[in-house]
Design an enzyme around this catalytic site. Structure first.
Site, PDB file in Angstrom:
ATOM      1  N   CYS A 292       0.806  -1.229   0.000  1.00  0.00           N
ATOM      2  CA  CYS A 292       0.000   0.000   0.000  1.00  0.00           C
ATOM      3  C   CYS A 292       0.841   1.283   0.000  1.00  0.00           C
ATOM      4  O   CYS A 292       1.403   1.636  -1.019  1.00  0.00           O
ATOM      5  CB  CYS A 292      -0.994  -0.039   1.146  1.00  0.00           C
ATOM      6  SG  CYS A 292      -2.398   1.078   0.855  1.00  0.00           S
TER       7      CYS A 292
ATOM      8  N   HIS B  56      -3.506  -5.517   2.163  1.00  0.00           N
ATOM      9  CA  HIS B  56      -3.077  -5.491   3.558  1.00  0.00           C
ATOM     10  C   HIS B  56      -3.491  -6.768   4.230  1.00  0.00           C
ATOM     11  O   HIS B  56      -4.000  -7.680   3.634  1.00  0.00           O
ATOM     12  CB  HIS B  56      -3.826  -4.383   4.304  1.00  0.00           C
ATOM     13  CG  HIS B  56      -3.390  -3.029   3.990  1.00  0.00           C
ATOM     14  ND1 HIS B  56      -2.235  -2.495   4.460  1.00  0.00           N
ATOM     15  CD2 HIS B  56      -3.987  -2.057   3.270  1.00  0.00           C
ATOM     16  CE1 HIS B  56      -2.137  -1.250   4.057  1.00  0.00           C
ATOM     17  NE2 HIS B  56      -3.173  -0.952   3.319  1.00  0.00           N
TER      18      HIS B  56
HETATM   19  N1  GLN Z   1      -2.308   6.917   1.984  1.00  0.00           N
HETATM   20  C1  GLN Z   1      -2.434   5.995   0.955  1.00  0.00           C
HETATM   21  C2  GLN Z   1      -3.807   5.972   0.300  1.00  0.00           C
HETATM   22  O1  GLN Z   1      -4.821   6.131   0.954  1.00  0.00           O
HETATM   23  C3  GLN Z   1      -2.024   4.625   1.462  1.00  0.00           C
HETATM   24  C4  GLN Z   1      -2.965   4.092   2.489  1.00  0.00           C
HETATM   25  C5  GLN Z   1      -2.556   2.780   3.064  1.00  0.00           C
HETATM   26  O2  GLN Z   1      -1.371   2.400   3.142  1.00  0.00           O
HETATM   27  N2  GLN Z   1      -3.571   2.066   3.539  1.00  0.00           N
HETATM   28  O3  GLN Z   1      -3.871   5.799  -0.885  1.00  0.00           O
END
Ligand code: GLN
Length: 250
Positions: free
Chosen positions: A93, A194
């Protein structure tokens, strides 16, 4: 054998307990008689050439990403050299976004990335959240499913010809419309999934471990014996079922 893992920015990028993926590497290596040695690579630390067989970077919110982005961009050359040398990488992510060319946040600011993955990310107005099912073909002719959970505002656009980690069967994926999820460069994998991702997708943990072991062995291929993986199969079945219940790509 000893597998040397560099964990990038563990204090900043660990949303949804992404570091659980390291526990999976550790356990699956130990069950085959290998030892995982994990070191943190933090702000200001040098990414030493030849010091790692596997690099790991987790996810994080925009705020945490902004804190580490300039430092990671400063390590760009070292990260790319490691991948050229066959080091395995798993980036999740926020870490996946920042291993591309960069991320433009909701406020319009641009965070530079490490330029490993051929993509750019732009934050959208809505978040893409939910269970995901992918079809992957990392090894030609070998199709395997991957189940996980995504939650991101960023839309990641792969350059033409870039290799995605998988095709979206259910879920949004990189941008909600291309049908691609993640990116692969050499032994480096980036993904929005995730979860942690690896407990329910043990084949992917072993794919990365085998490449890390090969790097540790100076390029000699190392095969891992299969494990029973009954609980893992059940976890996958439940996660994949939840993704299917979303009822198609969206
Ligand atoms: N901030 C990033 C997004 O929302 C990554 C979020 C995350 O790692 N869950 O796209």
């Amino acid at each position: 054998m000893r597998i040397r893992v560099g964990h990038l920015y563990p204090a900043y990028l660990n949303i949804y307990a992404d570091r659980g993926n390291i526990a999976v590497f550790d356990r699956r290596a130990a069950l085959r008689g290998h030892e995982l040695v994990v070191v943190s690579i933090d702000l200001g630390d040098e990414l030493e050439p030849g010091a790692h067989d596997l690099l790991y970077v987790g996810g994080g919110q925009d705020r945490e990403q902004a804190l580490i982005a300039p430092d990671l961009a400063g390590k760009a050359h070292a990260v790319r050299a490691a991948v050229d040398d066959g080091v395995a990488v798993l980036a999740v992510c926020g870490g996946y976004q920042l291993l591309g060319r960069g991320y433009r946040g909701r406020d319009g600011s641009f965070m530079p990335g490490a330029g490993l993955f051929p993509h750019e990310t732009v934050a959208g107005e809505t978040r893409m959240i939910g269970d995901v099912l992918l079809r992957c073909e990392l090894d030609p002719g070998v199709r395997r499913p991957l189940a996980g959970f995504e939650n991101h505002a960023g839309r990641t656009l792969l350059d033409p010809g870039a290799h995605p980690l998988g095709r979206v069967v259910h879920g949004f994926g990189n941008d909600g419309s291309s049908g691609f999820e993640g990116c692969v460069v050499g032994n480096a994998l980036g993904t929005y999934l995730h979860g942690p991702l690896l407990p329910r997708n043990p084949w992917l943990a072993d794919w990365l471990l085998e490449r890390a072991l090969a790097h540790a062995a100076g390029g000699r291929a190392v095969r891992l014996d299969p494990l029973p993986d009954e609980l893992e199969a059940e976890a996958f079945r439940i996660a994949a079922g939840r993704a299917r219940a979303r009822g198609g790509r969206r």
